[in-house]
Design an enzyme around this catalytic site. Structure first.
Site, mmCIF file in Angstrom:
data_model
loop_
_atom_site.group_PDB
_atom_site.id
_atom_site.type_symbol
_atom_site.label_atom_id
_atom_site.label_comp_id
_atom_site.label_asym_id
_atom_site.label_seq_id
_atom_site.Cartn_x
_atom_site.Cartn_y
_atom_site.Cartn_z
ATOM 1 C CG HIS A 153 41.287 37.181 38.691
ATOM 2 N ND1 HIS A 153 41.031 36.257 39.656
ATOM 3 C CD2 HIS A 153 41.377 36.641 37.340
ATOM 4 C CE1 HIS A 153 40.835 35.198 38.879
ATOM 5 N NE2 HIS A 153 41.134 35.214 37.856
ATOM 6 C CG HIS A 200 45.579 35.655 39.304
ATOM 7 N ND1 HIS A 200 45.000 35.096 40.352
ATOM 8 C CD2 HIS A 200 44.908 35.265 38.160
ATOM 9 C CE1 HIS A 200 44.023 34.378 40.140
ATOM 10 N NE2 HIS A 200 43.772 34.481 38.643
ATOM 11 C CG HIS A 215 38.842 34.395 32.861
ATOM 12 N ND1 HIS A 215 39.793 33.790 32.433
ATOM 13 C CD2 HIS A 215 38.984 34.593 34.115
ATOM 14 C CE1 HIS A 215 40.711 33.769 33.226
ATOM 15 N NE2 HIS A 215 40.392 34.355 34.393
ATOM 16 C CG HIS A 247 43.965 27.809 36.707
ATOM 17 N ND1 HIS A 247 43.604 27.624 35.441
ATOM 18 C CD2 HIS A 247 43.007 28.618 37.303
ATOM 19 C CE1 HIS A 247 42.423 28.292 35.068
ATOM 20 N NE2 HIS A 247 42.135 28.806 36.282
ATOM 21 C CE1 TYR A 256 38.918 30.853 33.524
ATOM 22 C CE2 TYR A 256 39.867 28.897 32.508
ATOM 23 C CZ TYR A 256 39.937 30.004 33.120
ATOM 24 O OH TYR A 256 41.312 30.555 33.577
ATOM 25 C CD GLU A 266 38.999 31.588 36.952
ATOM 26 O OE1 GLU A 266 39.292 32.554 37.104
ATOM 27 O OE2 GLU A 266 39.841 30.837 37.114
#
Ligand SMILES: [Fe+2]
Length: 308
Positions: A153, A200, A215, A247, A256, A266
């Site tokens: 992603h 996501h 990112h 997260h 990161y 990431e």
């Protein structure tokens, strides 16, 4: 769930400042496989385990950042339908001929209200992951570096994230998984959208400059692999932004870091599975710290201000 329409993020083209330095970095530190170069000077990569010919493309430029993000769709009929649907929705689209990218079919490109170029395509040559489709082993033992599973992603920064969200939801069939509110308690500061049951497939943060990259993300198989990735970054003196940590949003475990051009990337693992009947998770502005960095419970300054 049956996955139809838009299947997944499929390719990501990024600008780098020094091509050879970046080839070395993405090959030896990240552990991507170089798959080819084209007449425009672009260099194509995929992870060891990805089956389509390429997923990550770099080109040399004076400024770092993202050129475009491509999503693979189910088939050519879906590509044609989504192109027509985008136009009917008022989105200008252009067709890019098959073969303009190596081993990739015709693409439909359009700009979203955050200023990013998004593409859809149906065809990319299946080159496999180095193992047969009949009776394979479980992994190929010649992998280098961090060796992620896939390009997973990206998080994009731009002004009109509401307009971008509407196109992804109303036309492309994505749905909202999580969001963080601004301090007015109403508008969204950040949104996480999916076209699958991943937590996501793309995310946006509201930001005054259009077309920015926060990112690009690569999936790892386990938390232990995230720790190993941090070890490899340290061995190679990679500039780590934050992590390993977790997260609150998506619950993913993460690092990161910055590539040699200053593009943030990431390496992460996890994130829960989601379904379109589940209601989105909302984070209030006062909880943005744990939403993003669950252990530190506060943002570092770089997270909000450094983009490429
Ligand atoms: Fe991410």
């Amino acid at each position: 769930m049956a996955i139809t329409g838009v299947l997944r993020p499929g390719h990501f083209q990024m600008r780098v400042l020094d091509l050879q330095q970046s080839i070395d970095f993405y090959t030896n530190v990240i552990g991507l496989k170089e798959m080819g170069r084209d007449t425009q000077g672009r260099v194509y990569f995929k992870t060891q385990d990805e089956r389509d010919h390429n997923s990550f493309i770099i080109r040399e430029a004076d400024e770092a950042g993202v050129d475009f993000v491509g999503f693979k769709v189910a088939d050519q009929a879906t590509l044609d339908k989504l192109d027509a649907d985008l136009r009917a929705y008022g989105v200008h689209t252009e067709r890019i001929a098959a073969g303009e990218m190596l081993e990739t079919g015709e693409r439909v490109r359009f700009e979203i209200p955050t200023g990013h170029q998004i593409e859809l395509y149906a065809e990319k040559t299946d080159v496999g992951n180095g193992m047969p489709y009949v009776n394979p082993e479980v992994w190929v033992p010649d992998a280098k570096g961090i060796n992620p599973v896939r390009f997973d992603h990206c998080l994009l920064y731009g002004p009109d994230i509401d307009g971008a969200r509407k196109i992804f939801e109303d036309v492309l069939g994505f749905y909202l998984v999580e969001h963080v509110l601004m301090d007015d308690g109403e508008a969204d500061l950040a949104i996480w959208l999916t076209c699958s049951n991943k937590a996501h497939d793309i995310a946006f943060v509201r930001h005054p400059e259009p077309g920015k990259l926060h990112h690009v993300s690569f999936l790892l198989e386990s938390w232990e692999q995230v720790l190993r990735a941090a070890d490899i970054m340290s061995m190679n003196r990679v500039s780590i932004d934050i992590g390993p940590t977790r997260h609150g949003v998506t619950r993913g475990t993460t690092i990161y870091a910055f590539d040699p051009s200053g593009n943030r990337f990431e390496t992460f693992c996890g994130g829960y599975q989601t379904y379109p009947d589940q209601q989105p998770i909302k984070w209030t502005f006062d909880q943005v710290g744990p939403a993003v960095f669950y252990h530190d419970r506060k943002l570092n300054e770089r997270f909000l201000s450094v983009v490429s």
